[in-house]
Enzyme design. Structure first.
Site, PDB file in Angstrom:
ATOM      1  N   GLU A 383      12.678  -3.162   6.686  1.00 43.47           N
ATOM      2  CA  GLU A 383      11.404  -3.125   6.693  1.00 43.47           C
ATOM      3  C   GLU A 383      10.644  -3.708   7.882  1.00 43.47           C
ATOM      4  OE1 GLU A 383       8.606  -3.267   3.080  1.00 43.47           O
ATOM      5  OE2 GLU A 383      10.341  -2.299   1.766  1.00 43.47           O
TER       6      GLU A 383
HETATM    7  P1  P53 Z   1       1.686  -2.062   2.004  1.00 44.15           P
HETATM    8  C1  P53 Z   1       3.058  -7.403   0.584  1.00 44.15           C
HETATM    9  C2  P53 Z   1       3.382  -8.114   1.621  1.00 44.15           C
HETATM   10  C3  P53 Z   1       4.488  -7.882   2.483  1.00 44.15           C
HETATM   11  C4  P53 Z   1       5.350  -6.652   1.890  1.00 44.15           C
HETATM   12  O1  P53 Z   1       3.009  -2.909   2.317  1.00 44.15           O
HETATM   13  C5  P53 Z   1       4.751  -5.957   0.828  1.00 44.15           C
HETATM   14  C6  P53 Z   1       3.705  -6.299   0.285  1.00 44.15           C
HETATM   15  C7  P53 Z   1       3.121  -5.558  -0.892  1.00 44.15           C
HETATM   16  O2  P53 Z   1       1.891  -4.773  -0.521  1.00 44.15           O
HETATM   17  O3  P53 Z   1       5.484  -5.118   0.371  1.00 44.15           O
HETATM   18  C8  P53 Z   1       6.477  -4.127   1.083  1.00 44.15           C
HETATM   19  O4  P53 Z   1       2.147  -0.792   1.582  1.00 44.15           O
HETATM   20  C9  P53 Z   1       7.003  -3.254   0.223  1.00 44.15           C
HETATM   21  C10 P53 Z   1       6.709  -1.851   0.329  1.00 44.15           C
HETATM   22  C11 P53 Z   1       5.410  -1.609   1.026  1.00 44.15           C
HETATM   23  C12 P53 Z   1       5.172  -2.332   2.430  1.00 44.15           C
HETATM   24  O5  P53 Z   1       5.620  -3.671   2.370  1.00 44.15           O
HETATM   25  O6  P53 Z   1       0.783  -3.007   1.103  1.00 44.15           O
HETATM   26  O7  P53 Z   1       8.525  -3.381   0.024  1.00 44.15           O
HETATM   27  O8  P53 Z   1       6.684  -1.085  -0.655  1.00 44.15           O
HETATM   28  O9  P53 Z   1       5.023  -0.400   1.189  1.00 44.15           O
HETATM   29  C13 P53 Z   1       3.947  -2.491   3.158  1.00 44.15           C
HETATM   30  O10 P53 Z   1       0.937  -1.941   3.146  1.00 44.15           O
END
Ligand code: P53
Length: 485
Positions: A383
């Site tokens: 990611e």
């Molecule tokens: P969103 C927090 C900090 C770092 C990663 O996040 C995180 C989160 C949770 O919010 O989650 C990961 O959608 C996760 C995904 C998520 C993505 O980062 O809050 O594995 O499910 O969507 C981005 O912007």
């Protein structure tokens, strides 16, 4: 040069992408009780109280065992439809193939396979859905990379046995793992156990109503055991399987060269990240956590073979997310806090996204080096990406040059880690390659995709897919094997 078989691709997760929440015999998942955050800015879960009234609680407010998850027909729950991959998977995978994906990271929804989680016979319709998805991927030569558990669990297990607090949940989870390892043998080779295991704390992910530190570590022990057993089981079923962990790699910097700041950062980075990867990569609890438990009177209930299970279930690789970095400080007037009394400061050297996430490409190279030095296990960036509001221009296109800049800078640093530092890197799968629901806020307007999905924060929209400028850019990146940025 990156490896010849470097896995370029993109990533999604069922609870934010798939929808079809009641179709094909699927059971209710904890993530289905989370409302959208657009009205309140904070996502809440819906429950029934003792008088059978629906109430909403934020994760930190979950205080009673009496509550049962209940859905309010007047509220919008983004995961129910999400962006409807359930009915668009052929079109979506075709778009991924058009970008040149070598792999597609996704998650299986546990309740599609075991609706309550405690059954012994899996739901054939759910299994069939993922057969179709994997076949569609393989048709284009796209390798599925599957997260076994991404931010959800069966509501039934949460309600009836307090989720991961119960040892029985380990057995239920392993039945699910065995089922999918056997069913998809030969189709799926790359797996990960728990998404961002170091960020699981709330009801949606652990299914525990009344949380405290003791319960948290007990639940975590069960997750570690479940993961280690899944690794062993996966290897037994198919020796080709590569099973990784998944770490939220939030990089931390000390604010100054004051040794007190450095010592604080060391402590914070252990609590935040390395405790989890130490257990899953080395196979035992590190001394600093044993000392912490001693000090805080935390006692973990273990079964006699647990230490051996952890030892024998080390992961094959480290999958991690990387979005940003943070600054820890011993200054008490810093203003921001990470909870647990840790103060955070702003980094004056970095710009931030609209959602206040600092943008730090060099931090990715640093992270790759730290993880490689510490574990000497292959790494996989599963990611990375830029959450931003996109607008459709008068010409009907989405000119998301900000996203291209973010990805270009991160890919450059990633390549330096491989080409100049010798880090062993398996692949790169940017998050939300097709727009999806935000995990943190439940919003649609926080978009990461290279493909736009016509849908708003209240779930309105045609669900039409539109290629953004970043789509064509990433296509060239993959085609040139990262040379043409
Ligand atoms: P969103 C927090 C900090 C770092 C990663 O996040 C995180 C989160 C949770 O919010 O989650 C990961 O959608 C996760 C995904 C998520 C993505 O980062 O809050 O594995 O499910 O969507 C981005 O912007």
């Amino acid at each position: 040069m990156l490896k010849k078989d470097f896995l370029w691709g993109g990533a999604t997760a069922a609870n934010q992408f798939e929808g079809g929440y009641q179709e094909g015999g699927r059971g209710l998942a904890t993530s289905d009780t989370k409302t959208n955050g657009s009205l309140t800015c904070k996502r809440k879960h819906s429950f029934l109280n003792e008088n059978n009234e629906i109430i909403y609680l934020h994760e930190s407010e979950l205080i009673s065992h009496q509550y049962q998850a209940a859905l309010d027909p007047n509220m919008y729950y983004p995961s129910h439809k999400a962006v409807d991959f359930y009915h668009h998977y052929q079109q979506d995978i075709a778009l991924m193939a058009e970008m040149g994906f070598k792999c597609y990271r996704m998650s299986i929804s546990w309740t599609r396979i075991f609706p309550n989680g405690n059954e012994f016979i899996p739901n054939e319709e759910g299994l069939k859905f993922y057969d179709d998805v994997f076949n569609e991927c393989l048709k284009y030569g796209i390798q599925p990379v599957v997260t076994l558990n991404h931010f959800d669990m069966p509501v039934y297990l949460a309600q009836h046995q307090d989720g991961w607090l119960s040892r029985n949940t380990v057995d239920c989870f392993l039945r699910y793992c065995q089922t999918v390892f056997e069913r998809y043998k030969g189709k799926v080779k790359y797996w990960m156990t728990f998404n961002e295991i170091n960020l699981l704390r709330g009801y949606a992910t652990l299914g525990i109503h009344e949380m405290n530190t003791q319960k948290y570590y007990q639940a975590l022990h069960h997750l570690f055991i479940a993961s280690a057993k899944a690794v062993q089981l996966g290897h037994q079923i198919d020796s080709d399987n590569q099973i990784g962990m998944m770490l939220a790699n939030i990089l931390t910097y000390p604010e100054t060269c004051n040794p007190a700041d450095i010592a604080l950062e060391l402590n914070v980075s252990r609590r935040l990240k390395y405790f989890f990867s130490d257990v899953q990569c080395r196979g035992y609890y590190p001394s600093y956590i044993l000392k912490q438990w001693e000090k805080e009177n935390i006692e973990i209930i273990k079964e006699s073979q647990d230490d051996q299970i952890l030892k024998d279930g080390c992961v094959d690789y480290i999958g991690f997310s990387y979005y940003n970095s943070g600054v820890v400080t011993t200054r008490e007037d810093a203003g921001m806090s990470l909870g647990n009394g840790v103060n955070m400061a702003q980094n004056p050297y970095l710009k931030e996204s609209e959602w206040k996430w600092p943008i730090d490409p060099i931090g990715l190279r640093i992270s790759l080096n730290i993880l490689w030095d510490r574990y000497q296990k292959p790494l996989f960036i599963v990611e990375n990406g830029f959450g931003a509001q996109d607008t459709i221009d008068e010409d009907g296109c989405i000119h998301d040059e900000y996203r291209i800049h973010y990805m270009r800078d991160h890919i450059r640093e990633m390549k330096k880690a491989v080409e100049e530092d010798g880090v062993d890197l398996m692949g790169y799968t940017p998050w939300g390659c097709i727009d999806l629901v935000s995990a943190g806020t439940g919003e649609m307007k926080k978009r990461y995709g290279m493909v736009y999905v016509d849908m708003d924060d209240e779930g309105k929209g045609s669900l039409k897919r539109i290629r953004k400028d970043s789509f064509y850019w990433y296509q060239k990146v993959i085609q040139s094997h990262g040379e043409c940025l």
